[in-house]
Design a protein around this motif. Structure first.
Motif, PDB file in Angstrom:
ATOM      1  N   PHE A  39      53.367  -1.432  -2.983  1.00  0.00           N
ATOM      2  CA  PHE A  39      52.778  -2.612  -2.695  1.00  0.00           C
ATOM      3  C   PHE A  39      51.540  -2.786  -3.432  1.00  0.00           C
ATOM      4  N   PRO A  40      50.878  -3.908  -3.612  1.00  0.00           N
ATOM      5  CA  PRO A  40      49.371  -3.943  -4.272  1.00  0.00           C
ATOM      6  C   PRO A  40      48.546  -3.264  -3.639  1.00  0.00           C
ATOM      7  N   GLU A  41      48.492  -2.925  -2.500  1.00  0.00           N
ATOM      8  CA  GLU A  41      47.481  -2.050  -1.820  1.00  0.00           C
ATOM      9  C   GLU A  41      47.436  -0.767  -2.562  1.00  0.00           C
ATOM     10  N   GLU A  42      48.534  -0.188  -2.635  1.00  0.00           N
ATOM     11  CA  GLU A  42      48.645   1.164  -3.361  1.00  0.00           C
ATOM     12  C   GLU A  42      48.082   0.998  -4.834  1.00  0.00           C
ATOM     13  N   LEU A  43      48.638   0.068  -5.541  1.00  0.00           N
ATOM     14  CA  LEU A  43      48.107   0.035  -6.841  1.00  0.00           C
ATOM     15  C   LEU A  43      46.418  -0.292  -7.108  1.00  0.00           C
ATOM     16  N   ASP A  44      46.151  -0.994  -6.057  1.00  0.00           N
ATOM     17  CA  ASP A  44      44.743  -1.018  -6.062  1.00  0.00           C
ATOM     18  C   ASP A  44      43.908   0.129  -6.011  1.00  0.00           C
ATOM     19  N   LEU A  45      44.305   0.764  -4.861  1.00  0.00           N
ATOM     20  CA  LEU A  45      43.637   1.968  -4.772  1.00  0.00           C
ATOM     21  C   LEU A  45      43.710   3.000  -5.692  1.00  0.00           C
ATOM     22  N   LEU A  46      45.088   3.180  -6.502  1.00  0.00           N
ATOM     23  CA  LEU A  46      45.067   4.250  -7.447  1.00  0.00           C
ATOM     24  C   LEU A  46      44.395   3.664  -8.720  1.00  0.00           C
ATOM     25  N   GLY A  47      44.244   2.405  -9.069  1.00  0.00           N
ATOM     26  CA  GLY A  47      43.960   2.265 -10.477  1.00  0.00           C
ATOM     27  C   GLY A  47      44.980   2.473 -11.749  1.00  0.00           C
ATOM     28  N   ASP A  48      44.767   2.755 -12.806  1.00  0.00           N
ATOM     29  CA  ASP A  48      45.440   2.779 -13.831  1.00  0.00           C
ATOM     30  C   ASP A  48      46.074   4.478 -13.875  1.00  0.00           C
ATOM     31  N   VAL A 146      43.422  21.249  -5.313  1.00  0.00           N
ATOM     32  CA  VAL A 146      44.514  20.859  -6.527  1.00  0.00           C
ATOM     33  C   VAL A 146      43.784  19.767  -7.372  1.00  0.00           C
ATOM     34  N   LEU A 147      42.969  19.355  -6.849  1.00  0.00           N
ATOM     35  CA  LEU A 147      42.327  17.907  -7.846  1.00  0.00           C
ATOM     36  C   LEU A 147      41.354  18.808  -9.004  1.00  0.00           C
ATOM     37  N   LYS A 148      41.523  18.287 -10.264  1.00  0.00           N
ATOM     38  CA  LYS A 148      40.526  18.507 -11.237  1.00  0.00           C
ATOM     39  C   LYS A 148      39.240  17.967 -10.832  1.00  0.00           C
ATOM     40  N   PRO A 149      38.223  18.406 -11.481  1.00  0.00           N
ATOM     41  CA  PRO A 149      36.880  17.896 -11.345  1.00  0.00           C
ATOM     42  C   PRO A 149      37.096  16.456 -11.797  1.00  0.00           C
ATOM     43  N   GLY A 150      36.455  15.494 -11.087  1.00  0.00           N
ATOM     44  CA  GLY A 150      36.617  13.968 -11.429  1.00  0.00           C
ATOM     45  C   GLY A 150      37.805  13.757 -10.993  1.00  0.00           C
ATOM     46  N   GLY A 151      38.634  14.343 -10.580  1.00  0.00           N
ATOM     47  CA  GLY A 151      40.078  13.716 -10.042  1.00  0.00           C
ATOM     48  C   GLY A 151      40.051  12.705  -8.910  1.00  0.00           C
ATOM     49  N   GLN A 152      40.986  12.172  -8.728  1.00  0.00           N
ATOM     50  CA  GLN A 152      40.909  10.870  -7.426  1.00  0.00           C
ATOM     51  C   GLN A 152      41.862  11.044  -6.353  1.00  0.00           C
ATOM     52  N   PHE A 153      41.670  10.959  -5.119  1.00  0.00           N
ATOM     53  CA  PHE A 153      42.484  11.015  -4.054  1.00  0.00           C
ATOM     54  C   PHE A 153      42.697   9.612  -3.779  1.00  0.00           C
ATOM     55  N   SER A 154      43.899   8.757  -3.478  1.00  0.00           N
ATOM     56  CA  SER A 154      44.534   7.654  -2.865  1.00  0.00           C
ATOM     57  C   SER A 154      45.248   7.798  -1.984  1.00  0.00           C
ATOM     58  N   PHE A 155      44.814   7.006  -0.965  1.00  0.00           N
ATOM     59  CA  PHE A 155      45.580   7.269   0.532  1.00  0.00           C
ATOM     60  C   PHE A 155      45.775   6.169   1.179  1.00  0.00           C
ATOM     61  N   ILE A 156      46.802   5.677   1.738  1.00  0.00           N
ATOM     62  CA  ILE A 156      47.002   4.463   2.587  1.00  0.00           C
ATOM     63  C   ILE A 156      47.867   4.861   3.728  1.00  0.00           C
ATOM     64  N   PRO A 272      43.331  -4.028  13.351  1.00  0.00           N
ATOM     65  CA  PRO A 272      43.564  -3.384  12.036  1.00  0.00           C
ATOM     66  C   PRO A 272      44.856  -2.686  11.838  1.00  0.00           C
ATOM     67  N   LEU A 273      45.787  -2.771  11.032  1.00  0.00           N
ATOM     68  CA  LEU A 273      47.237  -2.423  11.215  1.00  0.00           C
ATOM     69  C   LEU A 273      47.222  -1.241  10.080  1.00  0.00           C
ATOM     70  N   MET A 274      46.692  -1.171   9.261  1.00  0.00           N
ATOM     71  CA  MET A 274      46.617  -0.102   8.109  1.00  0.00           C
ATOM     72  C   MET A 274      44.994   0.117   7.580  1.00  0.00           C
ATOM     73  N   TYR A 275      44.881   1.282   6.854  1.00  0.00           N
ATOM     74  CA  TYR A 275      43.779   1.457   6.272  1.00  0.00           C
ATOM     75  C   TYR A 275      44.045   2.504   5.068  1.00  0.00           C
ATOM     76  N   GLY A 276      43.015   2.279   4.048  1.00  0.00           N
ATOM     77  CA  GLY A 276      43.148   2.964   2.693  1.00  0.00           C
ATOM     78  C   GLY A 276      41.873   3.549   2.388  1.00  0.00           C
ATOM     79  N   ILE A 277      42.146   4.716   1.839  1.00  0.00           N
ATOM     80  CA  ILE A 277      40.991   5.487   1.206  1.00  0.00           C
ATOM     81  C   ILE A 277      41.039   5.846  -0.234  1.00  0.00           C
ATOM     82  N   ALA A 278      39.929   5.790  -1.076  1.00  0.00           N
ATOM     83  CA  ALA A 278      39.979   6.225  -2.467  1.00  0.00           C
ATOM     84  C   ALA A 278      38.614   7.226  -2.302  1.00  0.00           C
TER      85      ALA A 278
END
Length: 281
Positions: A39-48, A146-156, A272-278
């Motif tokens: 869904f667009p929400e995941e893509l928005d939180l993930l980025g490229d 398990v994240l590299k320094p500067g690595g990103q976590f995306s969660f919905i 509120p039915l969902m939430y996302g974290i970056a």
């Protein structure tokens, strides 16, 4: 941690996964033709994510994992269910989309990954994941490890406030809960949701599914989730709430929106039915 309850959930998910995939038709053809389950929400939180090493936690049967791989990520999916991982491996081969899938209890997998010094650019998890985990701090520390320094976590995830209601929008569960909630087993939420969770078009498949294995769920409030990630050393970049659900018809009635989104009926206020974290390390 209560790994014995995780093991009970593994059996319940093995049974449910067969029913879920029975409704989704020719999934390999769907992905070969360029289809996606994101869904667009995941893509928005993930980025490229092109060219990134991406770890997909609790990947289920691999549909989102392959959708991520189509966007150029080198994907490793982990899930506790034997049936889900076996299906994901077959789907990857038949869809001609490379991805790696590993079956393990997530907490055991994190410990092994730490010992093997495995790290990733991105970690991702989505929809109905942390309710199966008995310790939110172990989860958060595992992500950080398990994240590299500067690595990103995306969660919905589905919003814990929405889950105080039963299927008829009647308050049933407390927001703050201690200990596991015993359920009759992972249900056939794909059949419950119909076209909004079917990969191409909905297929009847397994009818009147009853899971022979009970399941155990855990409730984690947003404050508990964010605090666990911060304690683990991650920096919060975004916390977003959404007034609709992607795909899952959790309640009756629900109002259908564009893009397979579902919202409360117009007679109810916005919730509120969902939430996302970056977050990043």
């Amino acid at each position: 941690m209560t790994i014995d309850l995780h093991e009970a959930n593994r059996l319940s998910w093995n049974a449910a996964t067969i029913a879920h995939n029975s409704h989704k038709g020719d999934q390999a053809a769907f992905f070969r033709s360029g289809g996606t389950t994101l869904f667009p929400e995941e893509l928005d939180l993930l980025g490229d994510i092109a060219g990134k090493e991406l770890l997909h936690l609790q990947c289920n049967a691999g549909q989102d994992s392959l959708s991520l791989a189509q966007r150029g990520a080198r994907v490793t999916g982990v899930d506790i269910s034997d049936e889900a991982i076996d299906f994901a491996k077959r789907l990857s081969a038949e869809a001609l989309i490379p991805a790696q899938f590993e079956r393990a209890d997530l907490f055991t997998w994190f410990e092994q990954a730490r010992q093997q010094h495995r790290t990733f650019d991105r970690v991702f998890a989505s929809y109905g994941t942390i309710c199966w985990l008995s310790d939110i701090d172990t989860w958060a520390r595992g992500i950080a490890s398990v994240l590299k320094p500067g690595g990103q976590f995306s969660f919905i995830e589905f919003h814990p406030f929405a889950l105080v209601f039963d299927e008829e929008w009647k308050p049933r569960y407390g927001y703050f809960k201690d200990g596991p909630i015993i359920e009759s087993g992972v249900g056939d939420y794909v059949a419950q949701s119909g076209d909004t969770l079917a990969v191409d078009t909905y297929h009847t498949g397994t009818e009147n599914f009853t899971n022979p294995h009970p399941s155990y769920e855990f409730s984690w409030g947003i404050g508990e989730v964010v605090s666990a990630l911060v304690r683990a050393g991650l920096t919060l970049d975004r916390l977003v709430e959404y007034p609709y659900m992607n795909g899952w018809r959790a309640f009756e009635p629900m109002r259908e929106l564009d893009g397979d989104r579902l919202a409360p009926p117009e007679t109810m206020p916005n919730l509120p039915l969902m939430y996302g974290i970056a977050a990043h390390k």
